[in-house]
Scaffold this active site. Structure first.
Site, PDB file in Angstrom:
ATOM      1  N   HIS A 134      51.696-109.923   9.115  1.00 15.54           N
ATOM      2  CA  HIS A 134      51.199-108.548   9.241  1.00 15.54           C
ATOM      3  C   HIS A 134      50.292-108.524  10.484  1.00 15.54           C
ATOM      4  CE1 HIS A 134      48.685-105.057   8.085  1.00 15.54           C
ATOM      5  NE2 HIS A 134      49.597-104.762   7.176  1.00 15.54           N
TER       6      HIS A 134
ATOM      7  N   ASP B 237      47.126-115.515   3.795  1.00 15.55           N
ATOM      8  CA  ASP B 237      46.999-114.076   3.553  1.00 15.55           C
ATOM      9  C   ASP B 237      47.751-113.775   2.249  1.00 15.55           C
ATOM     10  OD1 ASP B 237      47.519-111.368   3.393  1.00 15.55           O
ATOM     11  OD2 ASP B 237      48.125-111.142   5.480  1.00 15.55           O
TER      12      ASP B 237
ATOM     13  N   GLN C 233      50.154-109.813  -0.566  1.00 14.97           N
ATOM     14  CA  GLN C 233      51.352-109.461  -1.335  1.00 14.97           C
ATOM     15  C   GLN C 233      51.535-110.310  -2.586  1.00 14.97           C
ATOM     16  OE1 GLN C 233      53.341-106.897  -0.975  1.00 14.97           O
ATOM     17  NE2 GLN C 233      52.273-106.226   0.849  1.00 14.97           N
TER      18      GLN C 233
ATOM     19  N   LYS D  84      46.094-103.644  -3.789  1.00 16.67           N
ATOM     20  CA  LYS D  84      47.496-104.030  -4.012  1.00 16.67           C
ATOM     21  C   LYS D  84      47.673-104.724  -5.356  1.00 16.67           C
ATOM     22  CE  LYS D  84      48.749-104.045   0.812  1.00 16.67           C
ATOM     23  NZ  LYS D  84      49.178-104.787   1.996  1.00 16.67           N
TER      24      LYS D  84
ATOM     25  N   CYS E  38      53.876-102.659   9.733  1.00 15.62           N
ATOM     26  CA  CYS E  38      52.784-103.390  10.396  1.00 15.62           C
ATOM     27  C   CYS E  38      53.190-104.817  10.747  1.00 15.62           C
ATOM     28  CB  CYS E  38      51.503-103.408   9.549  1.00 15.62           C
ATOM     29  SG  CYS E  38      50.845-101.800   9.173  1.00 15.62           S
TER      30      CYS E  38
HETATM   31  C1  LIG Z   1      48.649-104.986   3.157  1.00 14.10           C
HETATM   32  C2  LIG Z   1      48.687-106.248   3.903  1.00 14.10           C
HETATM   33  C3  LIG Z   1      47.673-106.592   4.802  1.00 14.10           C
HETATM   34  C4  LIG Z   1      46.552-105.644   5.148  1.00 14.10           C
HETATM   35  O1  LIG Z   1      45.769-105.381   4.060  1.00 14.10           O
HETATM   36  P1  LIG Z   1      44.757-104.147   4.067  1.00 14.10           P
HETATM   37  O2  LIG Z   1      44.655-103.796   2.639  1.00 14.10           O
HETATM   38  O3  LIG Z   1      45.406-103.051   4.870  1.00 14.10           O
HETATM   39  O4  LIG Z   1      43.508-104.599   4.663  1.00 14.10           O
HETATM   40  C5  LIG Z   1      47.747-107.813   5.411  1.00 14.10           C
HETATM   41  N1  LIG Z   1      48.731-108.677   5.157  1.00 14.10           N
HETATM   42  C6  LIG Z   1      49.738-108.395   4.296  1.00 14.10           C
HETATM   43  C7  LIG Z   1      50.785-109.404   4.038  1.00 14.10           C
HETATM   44  C8  LIG Z   1      49.746-107.165   3.655  1.00 14.10           C
HETATM   45  O5  LIG Z   1      50.728-106.869   2.820  1.00 14.10           O
END
Ligand SMILES: *Cc1c(COP(=O)(O)O)cnc(C)c1O
Length: 404
Positions: free
Chosen positions: A121, A198, A201, A224, A362
């Site tokens: 992302h 990260d 998800q 999320k 993104c």
């Molecule tokens: C949604 C997402 C982000 C960004 O998260 P925010 O809630 O917009 O700060 C970063 N990495 C992944 C894999 C995402 O799905």
């Protein structure tokens, strides 16, 4: 037992209509919906406990502080984080990544290398580019193969004594593919490189154990995983969080302040300058209680059923190509239909009440890699049903007929 109809009753938004049709929400990878218990936690906080935390001796402040710290403890247990002080509350996943990258000059020197994956992302690319620019380090990229998995052979070859940091997502938001993060971490540690995962998800869809992964840093997005927006989590190993400089200066994060010198507070407060999102933290605790009640294993099993069903049904539409169709993936289906523009399809299915995401998600480098402007992404959650998938497939078929 897992009863999806009962679960659906607990999400007020699922009762509404869009364009005269029952809402079918398949944009869970962008943000999840919120159960009544989470909404109630926010309302209850503002109507019963609202006070600033960690400061007042009065009853309200103590009650709010207790609730906020209980949420920290719930978060600790949920991700198997060793100590509550290693749970840093942030404003979101992006903030969590930036909190590490902005101070990572203490771990990354001139000439070092930072490895990112090709499926990140933007929020897990740009902060590391900024870091590399600041310290004179070099950004390297793990390529993605045609099937959407990372090229692990090239990854092994990229690793060297110059590697200072590796950053990778647990599950790609653009493709839904689960990355072999445990193996990535193991290999990085052989070169004494640090790894940030990260987990935006993964956090509401599978059991995450940061210690089993041996991640150095792990980031999450509350919104999320059925929590509210404006709250995220940063986990780090204790010694690394102690070495990492604070991201912001201000109240709450200090020990002693004089004009000559300031000493910082201990963990987690060093990284929580200013008044935090108190209601958001407490509501995240409620979201974790809610997910635990259903059971993360039940959620993962059911969402995988939706994935298999949705994949099979989508393939009945002529011209559909699914990206990242592998066994180890989340309930995220990213696809294109022949030469039709994803945006046009998304607009038509929205008229039929179906919310899917279209675009680059993104993750522009992923789209460039597959030489497409974007995809249509249907991402499922445990409150979705096979009947909803059937309606989406009918809507897509109609859109394709109209546009072809
Ligand atoms: C949604 C997402 C982000 C960004 O998260 P925010 O809630 O917009 O700060 C970063 N990495 C992944 C894999 C995402 O799905």
């Amino acid at each position: 037992m897992f009863d999806v109809q009962k679960i659906r009753q607990q999400f007020p938004i699922l009762q509404r209509e869009v364009n005269g049709k029952p809402l079918i929400y398949f944009d869970n990878a962008a943000t999840s919906q919120k159960p009544q218990a989470v909404i109630d936690a926010i309302v209850k906080y503002y109507s019963h406990y609202n006070a600033n935390i960690h400061r007042g001796v009065h009853a309200l402040s103590q009650e709010a502080t207790d609730l906020f710290e209980q949420a920290r403890e719930k978060t600790r247990a949920f991700f198997n984080i060793p100590q509550a002080k290693q749970v840093i509350f942030t404003s979101g996943n992006t903030h969590s990544i930036n909190a590490v990258a902005s101070g990572a000059h203490v771990f990354v020197s001139k000439g070092d290398e930072v490895i990112v994956s090709a499926v990140e992302h933007h929020s897990n690319i740009v902060p590391w580019q900024m870091l590399c620019e600041k310290v004179g380090a070099v950004l390297k990229v793990i390529p993605v193969l045609d099937d959407g998995t990372l090229d692990m052979k090239t990854y092994s070859n990229l690793l060297s004594n110059k590697t200072a940091f590796v950053v990778v997502n647990h599950i790609s938001n653009a493709l839904g593919v689960t990355n072999p993060v445990k193996e990535i971490i193991k290999q990085a540690h052989e070169f004494n490189a640090l790894v940030l995962v990260d987990g935006a998800q993964s956090c509401g869809h599978m059991t995450v154990d940061v210690q089993a992964l041996d991640a150095d840093f792990y980031t999450m997005a509350g919104h999320k995983m059925c929590g509210p927006t404006g709250i995220g989590v940063l986990y780090g190993k204790e010694d690394l969080l102690n070495q990492l400089p604070p991201y912001q200066g201000g109240g709450e994060m200090i020990d002693q302040v004089t004009f000559e010198h300031t000493t910082y507070a201990g963990l987690p407060h060093k990284f929580e300058a200013g008044t935090p999102n108190i209601a958001g933290g407490i509501a995240l605790g409620a979201a974790i209680d809610y997910l635990n009640e259903i059971g993360m294993d039940n959620i993962a099993t059911y969402e995988n059923e939706l994935l298999e069903y949705g994949t099979a049904q989508l393939k009945t539409i002529p011209g559909v190509t699914i990206l990242g169709e592998v066994t180890d993936k989340a309930a995220v289906i990213s696809f294109v239909v022949d030469k039709l523009h994803p945006y046009d399809i998304g607009t038509i299915v929205d008229k039929l009440g179906v919310a899917v995401r279209t675009g680059h998600h993104c993750a522009q480098p992923v789209m460039d890699r597959f030489q497409i402007p974007g995809t249509i992404r249907a991402s499922f959650a445990f409150y979705n049903t096979k009947e909803e998938i059937d309606i989406m497939v009918q809507a897509l078929q109609r859109a394709v007929n109209m546009l072809a």
